[in-house]
Design an enzyme around this catalytic site. Structure first.
Site, PDB file in Angstrom:
ATOM      1  CB  ILE A   1      58.465 -23.601  65.402  1.00 32.67           C
ATOM      2  CG1 ILE A   1      57.899 -23.103  66.471  1.00 32.67           C
ATOM      3  CG2 ILE A   1      57.971 -23.125  63.768  1.00 32.67           C
ATOM      4  CD1 ILE A   1      58.243 -21.362  66.386  1.00 32.67           C
ATOM      5  CG  ASP A   2      63.496 -27.499  64.864  1.00 27.60           C
ATOM      6  OD1 ASP A   2      62.620 -28.009  65.031  1.00 27.60           O
ATOM      7  OD2 ASP A   2      64.165 -27.172  64.348  1.00 27.60           O
ATOM      8  CE  LYS A   3      65.123 -27.332  74.648  1.00 20.83           C
ATOM      9  NZ  LYS A   3      66.053 -28.600  75.207  1.00 20.83           N
TER      10      LYS A   3
END
Length: 358
Positions: free
Chosen positions: A165-167
């Site tokens: 998942i994104d930062k």
């Protein structure tokens, strides 16, 4: 079913993606000259034979993005390579071989057994090493927690990871602790049998309380740092399907549940923007400003205060369900909203209630 070794790097489930934050400079990764006896051959097929550990889809997308040139000229995938042609592949990240360095890290582990573990990733933590983030990632912390973690697929350094998942997205990730567990979990992502639920705060209230968004998603032709929507099942990008449902409406924003049928880079963020409702706080896709409501007075001041409290996309991987690699039991896990997301949600709820009674 394909094993991790059979899945291309492009098949690593993104779960709304991973930030690849490179600069404007491009780095040459491959320079290949066709020999004097080269028979005419499509460019994508030629590169597939010459570049190890890749896939035809990745090569075709690289060509479409302008990352591949023949004799210093951009060409199409169906270009026929001729004798002595010089083909170059340039990418925004410098080529680098590196070893993941274990780093002590306070991991929020929600479940662990001999085969797998679940971690609740906080917003702001990069999942795996990449350009600009070689240290301090979740993978570095996992390498410390589990000394013998598997090293991933196709030579990529993604210890134990089967999705990401994104930062700046918070929430649940499942980690395989053995090659078998990685394989078994990867197959579930590949065949879309994993159950994934996200909570997103979006600007505005979608006209349809419940719907499905089906498009292709690929790197933008105009700005290769972001993703864009393309025609469903068309030639560019990859098929992306998101099911959403409005859980609560607060006038100018809404809490939306999203269930992913596919896992493409920035999928939820791109799809919600596509239907006119970018995620609250999402600077990449236009949600870091007042999108709905008056851009003046008390409302603007309130909205900007809420944005300051949550200076990132309001997206949380709430639940994850999958079949255990050994017991075959279906396991379901949930993670509560992080404090900043919860605080902003309550602000909007109180604001909407005040407006309704005034």
């Amino acid at each position: 079913m394909p094993t991790p070794a059979e899945l291309s790097a492009g098949e690593l489930a993104d779960d709304d993606g991973d930030d690849s934050e490179g600069g404007d400079e491009l780095y040459e990764h491959h320079r290949i000259q066709a020999n004097r006896k080269q028979e005419l051959l499509r460019l994508d097929k030629f590169l597939l034979l010459r570049i190890p550990k890749t896939s035809r889809t990745r090569i075709q997308n690289a060509i479409l993005a302008g990352a591949v040139q023949v004799n210093s000229q951009a060409v199409k995938s169906n270009y026929r390579v001729k004798p002595l042609d010089i083909i170059t592949v340039t990418l925004p990240e410098p080529p680098r071989e590196f070893k993941v360095m274990p780093e002590p890290m306070d991991l929020d582990i929600r479940y662990e057994d001999p085969e797998l573990l679940l971690v609740n990733k906080p917003a702001g933590l990069v999942v795996h090493p990449a350009f600009g983030h070689w240290q301090g990632t979740l993978v570095n912390g996992l390498a410390h927690h589990l000394a013998n973690l598997p090293t991933g697929r196709n030579g990529e350094v993604r210890p134990g990871l089967v999705h990401r998942i994104d930062k700046d997205t918070s929430g649940l990730l499942v980690i395989g602790k053995s090659e078998y567990a990685m394989t078994y979990l990867s197959n579930q992502f590949f065949h879309h049998t994993i159950e994934r639920t996200y909570l997103a705060l979006v600007w505005g209230v979608p006209a349809e309380a419940q719907s499905t968004i089906s498009t292709n998603i690929g790197r933008s032709i105009k700005d290769r740092k972001v993703q864009a929507v393309f025609p469903f099942e068309g030639e560019y990008g990859r098929t992306a399907v998101t099911h959403y449902k409005v859980l609560q409406a607060f006038g100018q924003v809404a809490l939306v549940q999203c269930n992913l049928e596919t896992g493409r880079t920035h999928q939820i963020r791109v799809h919600m923007k596509h239907i006119g409702h970018p995620l609250f706080g999402d600077a990449t896709y236009g949600g870091d400003r007042v999108v709905y409501g008056q851009r003046k007075g008390a409302y603007k001041a309130f909205a900007e205060k809420a944005l300051a409290l949550l200076p990132r996309q309001a997206l949380h991987a709430k639940s994850l369900g999958f079949e255990h690699p050994i017991s075959r039991e279906f396991m379901q896990f949930e993670a509560e909203l992080p404090a900043d997301f919860d605080a902003v949600l309550k602000m909007w709820e109180e604001y909407a209630n005040a407006q309704a009674t005034s």
